[in-house]
Design a protein around this motif. Structure first.
Motif, short mmCIF file in Angstrom:
data_model
loop_
_atom_site.label_atom_id
_atom_site.label_comp_id
_atom_site.label_asym_id
_atom_site.label_seq_id
_atom_site.Cartn_x
_atom_site.Cartn_y
_atom_site.Cartn_z
N SER A 17 -12.84 -30.90 -53.77
CA SER A 17 -11.63 -30.98 -52.96
C SER A 17 -11.89 -31.75 -51.67
N TYR A 20 -11.00 -35.60 -51.50
CA TYR A 20 -9.61 -36.06 -51.35
C TYR A 20 -9.21 -36.16 -49.88
N SER A 21 -9.80 -35.34 -49.03
CA SER A 21 -9.48 -35.42 -47.61
C SER A 21 -10.16 -36.62 -46.94
N PRO A 232 -8.36 -33.77 -41.76
CA PRO A 232 -9.10 -33.64 -43.01
C PRO A 232 -9.46 -32.19 -43.35
N MET A 235 -6.39 -30.50 -44.57
CA MET A 235 -6.10 -30.90 -45.95
C MET A 235 -6.92 -30.06 -46.93
N MET A 236 -8.21 -29.90 -46.62
CA MET A 236 -9.06 -29.09 -47.47
C MET A 236 -8.56 -27.65 -47.51
N LYS A 266 -4.44 -31.92 -56.03
CA LYS A 266 -5.26 -31.96 -54.81
C LYS A 266 -4.83 -33.12 -53.93
N ALA A 270 -3.25 -32.93 -50.18
CA ALA A 270 -3.90 -33.66 -49.07
C ALA A 270 -2.88 -34.59 -48.40
N TRP A 271 -2.13 -35.33 -49.20
CA TRP A 271 -1.15 -36.27 -48.64
C TRP A 271 -0.07 -35.54 -47.85
N THR A 273 -0.25 -32.70 -46.34
CA THR A 273 -0.80 -32.20 -45.07
C THR A 273 -1.00 -33.35 -44.08
N TYR A 274 -1.42 -34.51 -44.60
CA TYR A 274 -1.60 -35.68 -43.74
C TYR A 274 -0.28 -36.11 -43.10
#
Length: 277
Positions: A17, A20-21, A232, A235-236, A266, A270-271, A273-274
């Motif tokens: 995971s 991906y961040s 990051p 995101m995790m 995943k 991540a996206w 959250t970004y």
């Protein structure tokens, strides 16, 4: 293959995971965190993939010497060659890198933890320190951000332990504290032999609730000034907290299977959250 390419390949192949961040970081920070992650994978694989404890211990000693050589400007391994340019830039401490190796060595010396404080000490070495180093690479302006990252590392490791109960058991390792197994009347044999029960479900529900509480404790420590830089880690956290939900939804059936999220899910988490924080 360049040192950076070696680390990139190591990180991508793991399917973690964390990978991906990294995708959303600026290039220099992405190279630094990828090198750090590759180092963690190298020393972790030393313990997980080498069956002879003496050979594994010897290899970990080699890594200790390699970290010392890197700090003196003489790295020889692709991972340390990739990591070296970032040590001074992000103030990465040799004692923290050595502490990670200490944690891996603990797996050679110990396969049970009597209580939660004992487990926390192990988690600090294999995850809390990684959180501190990662936060340094991501960027921070407040010292409290490192406390947040250390706590978040603990939450990640608790999640890993929950997910991998069965897999670890098949290797003869039980990270769930002995006194907590006794509290829920679950035996070591139940874990090692993959015996699911209502008692085991109650034990795992307790573990999940504690992990969630640690995530909340970590988030409360993150200063708003550093929230953007530390995305990051957030995101995790989004990925790992969703994993806890999946484990809960599946009835904590972690003894004979490894519950995981798909790569596309995943990436989506991540996206999201970004973009939305």
């Amino acid at each position: 293959m360049s040192p950076d390419e070696y680390c990139q390949q190591k990180a991508a192949a793991s399917g973690s995971s964390f990978y991906y961040s990294f995708l959303f970081l600026p290039p220099e920070r992405r190279r630094a965190i990828t090198a750090l992650y590759a180092f963690c994978r190298e020393v972790d694989d030393t313990v997980d993939e080498i069956e002879d404890p003496m050979v594994a211990r010897t290899k970990l000693m080699w890594w200790r010497k390699e970290i010392a050589a890197m700090l003196e400007g003489n790295p020889s391994h692709p991972v340390t060659k990739a990591l070296y340019p970032h040590v001074a830039v992000y103030q990465l401490k040799g004692e923290h890198l050595q502490a990670i190796i200490d944690g891996m060595e603990m797996d050679l010396d110990q396969s049970r933890y009597l209580d939660y404080p004992g487990l926390q000490r192990y988690c600090w070495h294999v995850a809390g320190v990684v959180g501190i180093l990662s936060a340094s690479i991501f960027g921070h302006t407040r010292a409290q951000t490192l406390q947040y990252a250390e706590k978040l590392g603990l939450a990640f490791q608790l999640t890993n332990i929950i997910r991998d109960v069965g897999e670890d058991g098949r290797k003869g390792r039980i990270y769930l504290p002995v006194n907590e197994l006794q509290q829920f009347n679950v035996t070591a044999a139940d874990i090692l032999n993959g015996r699911h029960s209502e008692r085991f479900e109650a034990l795992m529900k307790f573990q999940v609730q504690r992990a969630r509480a640690v995530y909340e404790e970590a988030f409360a420590l993150l200063p708003k000034e550093d929230r953007r830089a530390q995305r990051p880690g957030l995101m995790m956290a989004a990925i790992y907290r969703t994993l806890l939900e999946e484990i809960e939804r599946d009835g904590y059936h972690v003894l004979k299977q490894r519950i995981s999220l798909t790569p596309i899910r995943k990436l989506w988490l991540a996206w999201k959250t970004y973009v939305f924080g």
